[in-house]
Scaffold this active site. Sequence first.
Site, PDB file in Angstrom:
ATOM      1  N   SER A  89       0.858  -1.186   0.000  1.00  0.00           N
ATOM      2  CA  SER A  89       0.000   0.000   0.000  1.00  0.00           C
ATOM      3  C   SER A  89       0.891   1.231   0.000  1.00  0.00           C
ATOM      4  O   SER A  89       2.007   1.199   0.537  1.00  0.00           O
ATOM      5  CB  SER A  89      -0.892   0.010   1.246  1.00  0.00           C
ATOM      6  OG  SER A  89      -1.512   1.278   1.420  1.00  0.00           O
ATOM      7  N   TYR A 128      -1.014  -0.195  10.494  1.00  0.00           N
ATOM      8  CA  TYR A 128      -1.134  -0.715   9.133  1.00  0.00           C
ATOM      9  C   TYR A 128       0.024  -0.210   8.276  1.00  0.00           C
ATOM     10  O   TYR A 128       0.672  -0.991   7.548  1.00  0.00           O
ATOM     11  CB  TYR A 128      -2.464  -0.278   8.544  1.00  0.00           C
ATOM     12  CG  TYR A 128      -2.666  -0.598   7.084  1.00  0.00           C
ATOM     13  CD1 TYR A 128      -2.975  -1.892   6.682  1.00  0.00           C
ATOM     14  CD2 TYR A 128      -2.576   0.393   6.114  1.00  0.00           C
ATOM     15  CE1 TYR A 128      -3.178  -2.191   5.338  1.00  0.00           C
ATOM     16  CE2 TYR A 128      -2.785   0.109   4.774  1.00  0.00           C
ATOM     17  CZ  TYR A 128      -3.080  -1.185   4.390  1.00  0.00           C
ATOM     18  OH  TYR A 128      -3.283  -1.469   3.053  1.00  0.00           O
TER      19      TYR A 128
END
Length: 264
Positions: free
Chosen positions: A141, A155
């Site tokens: 990501s 995250y």
Amino acid sequence: MAHTTKFNTDLTGKTALVTGGTKGIGKAIADELALAGARVIVSARNKPTGDSEHHFIAADLTKAEDATLLAREINEKFGGIDILINNVGGLTTPGGGFSTLTDKHWEDELQLNLIAAIRLDRELLPQMMTRKDTVIIHISSIAGRQALWNLNLAYAVSKAALNSYSKALSTELAAKGVRVLTVSPGATKTPPMEKFITDYASSQNIPEEEALAQLLKQTGGIPMGRMAEPEEVASLVRYLVSPAAGYLTGSIYAIDGGSLPVVS
């Protein structure tokens, strides 16, 4: 003599595993690889609803025993794989910064976004190295390069670790016939993204349209003016696992509509 290659993205004769392959980006990748001619296996915690042309194997890759059983079934039924797409992952921790995150939050996020890929690579790589010309793609990501402390701290850290691991693994395996690459999507129209926007809007007591605008503003916006479609991420993955990308390994490919405000 100059070395020339055709732009060949045909995957006929290849076998691919896509983890988290029953919805969102994972499903789009599975469908795209199948269109390219690959035999596709998908894994997820729960069986998808409705019909699927892909072979499904249930697995919770945050559990070491499930990774072992998944690899064993693949090797026994299919004789191994040529393409591994480590797509399983997600944002499961609360926002609010360091003080809101417990040890359990950190451990769960690392298990889902880092350790799951590491353990599955370890299970499947011995067989993949015997085949040569095999490929591992880690779906990361842009958060791994642009953390937002108030929204996705754990995250982002787990994805940054995945980026580093993927690069190191690519160096180890480059001479052994295995290419390793990382794809880092930005904001993409998936069910988890829609839920994230809905939850954020609810927490701020604002409309979802305003919530999305606020979230995108924190990242600097998207110059292309829209989120990605899962199929656009899948198209990039198809290219990267194909013969056309045969000299690529170790790189991170951001697919974010230009939103990362960095040169490299």
